[in-house]
Design an enzyme around this catalytic site. Structure first.
Site, PDB file in Angstrom:
ATOM      1  N   ASP A 196       0.817  -1.215   0.000  1.00 33.49           N
ATOM      2  CA  ASP A 196       0.000   0.000   0.000  1.00 33.49           C
ATOM      3  C   ASP A 196       0.849   1.263   0.000  1.00 33.49           C
ATOM      4  OD1 ASP A 196      -2.666   1.315   0.294  1.00 33.49           O
ATOM      5  OD2 ASP A 196      -1.805   1.980   2.197  1.00 33.49           O
ATOM      6  N   HIS A 277      -7.216   5.926   3.056  1.00 38.63           N
ATOM      7  CA  HIS A 277      -7.443   7.073   2.175  1.00 38.63           C
ATOM      8  C   HIS A 277      -6.240   7.379   1.289  1.00 38.63           C
ATOM      9  CE1 HIS A 277     -11.074   7.851   4.493  1.00 38.63           C
ATOM     10  NE2 HIS A 277     -10.349   7.723   5.587  1.00 38.63           N
ATOM     11  N   ARG A 278      -5.232   6.506   1.303  1.00 41.23           N
ATOM     12  CA  ARG A 278      -4.049   6.785   0.502  1.00 41.23           C
ATOM     13  C   ARG A 278      -4.379   6.761  -0.978  1.00 41.23           C
ATOM     14  NH1 ARG A 278      -0.499   3.796   3.070  1.00 41.23           N
ATOM     15  NH2 ARG A 278       0.511   5.487   4.179  1.00 41.23           N
ATOM     16  N   ALA A 279      -5.304   5.915  -1.407  1.00 41.42           N
ATOM     17  CA  ALA A 279      -5.664   5.847  -2.824  1.00 41.42           C
ATOM     18  C   ALA A 279      -6.249   7.171  -3.310  1.00 41.42           C
ATOM     19  CB  ALA A 279      -6.656   4.709  -3.056  1.00 41.42           C
ATOM     20  N   VAL A 282      -3.381   9.629  -3.771  1.00 40.16           N
ATOM     21  CA  VAL A 282      -2.537   9.287  -4.919  1.00 40.16           C
ATOM     22  C   VAL A 282      -3.222   9.668  -6.226  1.00 40.16           C
ATOM     23  CG1 VAL A 282      -1.531   7.361  -6.205  1.00 40.16           C
ATOM     24  CG2 VAL A 282      -1.294   7.453  -3.718  1.00 40.16           C
TER      25      VAL A 282
END
Length: 678
Positions: A196, A277-279, A282
């Site tokens: 991730d 919430h990293r997606a 990005v």
């Protein structure tokens, strides 16, 4: 690099790979990229080509950490002490390769011990993270990198700074790098936590278009014949792309993302059931970079749709529960077939599978078993020794983690399963130990050595000054008793011994198919963990070594597919055979860590002596369990029902082994069990 690197603009048919790399070069806030794919698909070639293409960067003169003169807020501690407006100089963007056998000191940095001993000063020696600041850090086969090294790199890449707290030194410096990792999924995957951390993930496949494959051959041949002439042919395209990257970097700060586009991003991530919430972040940063690359000032839904698959590929989760295992269709005939005499007449004896016959005989056996009390072994009749059968291998699945306990023995092996102290100059430095004086063997721990000598420096200097008239030039005086050596730890491989029940009862109700599915899953895991394997089967009246100790998991899989089933159950013979094999292995490899995996329902009915089969099995298992160097795992293949004998569980208890049902080996099953308990 200029004359040996294949031009980035000459790559054929890898548009997604090229775009992902370019967007990371424009906006490092994307978080790097993981490139997964088959061998020979230009993964490394593309990364090296990008590094040669990137524009020069301006760095502070004399700075060891490549600080940007225009960003005082990111200065290292040295530049902060020099002033707020130091001069700068241009330098080529680097490609820093991270070798798989790299040590922790080399990655994060540490004390420059040569200067510490001669001058007495504590000076930081920069590591690879410092060299890669504002450049590319490239990790080939990132899935084979030691976990603790990967943790350090990904943490620094995510935070943008490298913090060093070791040997009494506290230091931090910027580490804003473009992290690129490549891997072959056949060699094993990354942990989800590490996966991730990569902003993008790209699946690279072989080109299927014939014309493109031919063009690829022609270009590669031309490059091999005259690399300089080939590069000149693509120099103009490379210059245009280099200028476009520089312009996109400058324009990036002016690109806007409308509010309703953020709603679109959130809906995309929610519909794909991503964790965290990293997606979202990005995709936002990637869409800004793509718009800047195209020279636009506003992000549109087209940009988001283009970059979203790269950010979601490794983060999308399946919302549906895994399907339950299908019942073996061969065990029971369809109801219509049972009631139709005509269909029974049309069915020839050759078309009746041996598994159906076994299932019928097993059903009669179960009826007899119900008359027995729970916990006693069923008495099988000589009729169980029918014709041999060969069952197909079921679908593999991801298994839970299996490893041996840590001990204090030092080994020289390699692998990826169990943690062990290592005698090589590799692995994680966990602590220091006294060397024992003269004749030091091992990796000297200078930090611990200096700490051990520090309390005695005053008395030693007074003593040496009286004998040399003050001509001492050393900052630190050492004696043999001060020397400390490093104790390192890393993962190693194991010997996996599969002991498989090949009796006739394993053929009923798809038991052998399910057991082979578990074994092939364990074999795939053994391949990824660099284990050696061995296979023993027991059936009729004796046990056989089907496959001697080997590193070829492919050969083990072939032997498994051809393994026959039939006859009675000499479990005691299988236990003795496995113990003899492992004992001989430990004679050759005293520090070995064998793991014996026994797959059986425990229903033994053949003795090797005069005792009853079950009592003999328990006595042998108790004696075998006394050997502390061997780890046992029992996989129970007995089906759940109204009447169970739990003989495999008793076998595990006697061996001191871990006990599983076949389904318990699946990692997904364990996750589900934990959730239910919560």
């Amino acid at each position: 690099m200029k004359y040996t690197t294949y031009p980035f603009t000459a790559l054929v048919g890898q548009e997604d790979l090229q775009l992902g790399l370019l967007l990371n070069a424009i906006n490092p806030a994307i978080g790097g990229m993981l490139i997964r794919g088959e061998k020979g698909t230009a993964k490394s070639t593309a990364v090296r080509g990008l590094a040669a293409l990137l524009p020069d960067i301006k760095v502070v003169i004399g700075c060891r950490f490549s600080c940007d003169p225009a960003k005082p807020e990111d200065y290292c501690q040295d530049c902060r002490q020099k002033g707020t407006n130091p001069k700068g100089i241009f330098r080529k963007t680097r490609l820093v390769n991270l070798p798989l056998n790299v040590t922790e000191d080399r990655v994060v940095g540490g004390i420059d011990f040569s200067r510490a001993i001669t001058s007495g000063e504590t000076i930081l020696q920069p590591g690879l993270l410092a060299e890669a600041h504002r450049s590319l850090l490239y990790i080939d086969e990132v899935n084979l990198l030691d976990d603790h090294i990967a943790d350090l790199i990904l943490e620094a890449a995510a935070s943008g700074r490298n913090v060093i707290e070791r040997e009494g030194m506290s230091y931090n410096h910027p580490a804003r790098l473009i992290l690129i990792g490549t891997m072959n999924p056949e060699e094993g995957d990354l942990r989800p936590q590490l996966l991730d951390r990569f902003g993008f993930c790209i699946e690279v496949k072989s080109i299927e278009n014939i014309d493109q494959r031919v063009e690829l051959l022609l270009r590669r041949e031309a490059f091999d014949q005259d690399a300089n002439e080939f590069r000149n042919r693509y120099q103009e395209a490379s210059d245009r792309l280099q200028n476009r990257i520089e312009q996109a970097r400058q324009k990036l700060g002016t690109v806007k993302l409308p509010g309703h586009m953020r709603m679109f991003i959130s809906e995309l991530c929610t519909s794909n059931n991503v964790a965290g919430h990293r997606a979202d972040l990005v995709i936002e940063q990637a869409a800004l970079a793509l718009a800047a690359y195209e020279g636009l000032s506003l992000v549109t839904h087209v940009h988001i749709a283009r970059v979203a698959p790269m950010a979601l590929l490794h983060r999308t989760r399946d919302t549906e529960p895994p399907p339950a295992e299908e019942k073996c269709k061969e065990t029971e005939a369809p109801e219509e077939q049972k009631q139709s005499p005509q269909s029974s007449q049309e069915e020839s004896p050759q078309n009746t599978t041996q598994e159906e016959k076994t299932a019928d005989s097993e059903g009669e056996e179960d009826k007899d078993n119900k008359k027995s009390t729970k916990g006693e072994a069923p008495e099988e009749t000589p009729s169980s020794g029918g014709e041999d059968q060969v069952f197909a291998v079921g679908e593999p699945f991801k298994i839970k983690q299996i490893s041996s306990k840590k001990d204090r023995l030092t080994r020289t092996a390699s692998g990826r399963r169990s943690r062990s102290r290592i005698s090589q100059k590799q692995g994680r430095y966990i602590k220091a130990s006294p060397s024992g004086g003269a004749g030091v063997k091992g990796d000297i721990a200078l930090d611990a050595t200096i700490r051990a000598a520090a309390p005695f420096q005053l008395s030693r200097k007074k003593k040496i000054n009286t004998t040399t008239n003050g001509n001492n030039t050393l900052a630190i005086l050492l004696t043999p008793s001060d020397i400390r050596i490093k104790i390192r730890e890393k993962k190693i491989g194991n010997l996996l011994v599969f002991v498989v029940d090949g009796s006739g009862s394993m053929g009923a109700r798809g038991r052998m198919t399910a057991s082979k599915s578990a074994i092939i899953s364990l074999l795939l895991d053994a391949y990824q963990k660099r284990d050696k394997v061995c296979m023993i089967s027991f059936r009729r009246t004796e046990a056989h070594v089907n496959l001697p100790i080997t590193s070829s998991v492919e050969l083990a899989g072939k032997m498994l597919a051809e393994m026959p089933v039939g006859g009675r159950t000499p479990l005691s013979a299988g236990l003795v055979k496995s113990y003899e094999l492992v004992r001989n292995y430990l004679v050759r490899e005293p520090t070995g860590r064998p793991i014996v995996i026994i797959l059986t329902d425990g229903k033994t009915n053949v003795s090797i002596g005069e005792e009853k089969p079950v009592l003999e099995m328990q006595r042998l298992a108790t004696a075998m369990g006394q050997e502390q160097r061997i780890k046992y795992i029992v996989v129970d293949t007995e089906e759940e029902g109204l009447v169970t004998f739990d003989l495999a569980k008793k076998l595990a208890s006697a061996l001191g082994a871990e006990y599983f049902k076949t389904s318990d080996l699946q990692a997904e099953e364990l996750v589900g069990m934990i959730r239910e308990q919560r």
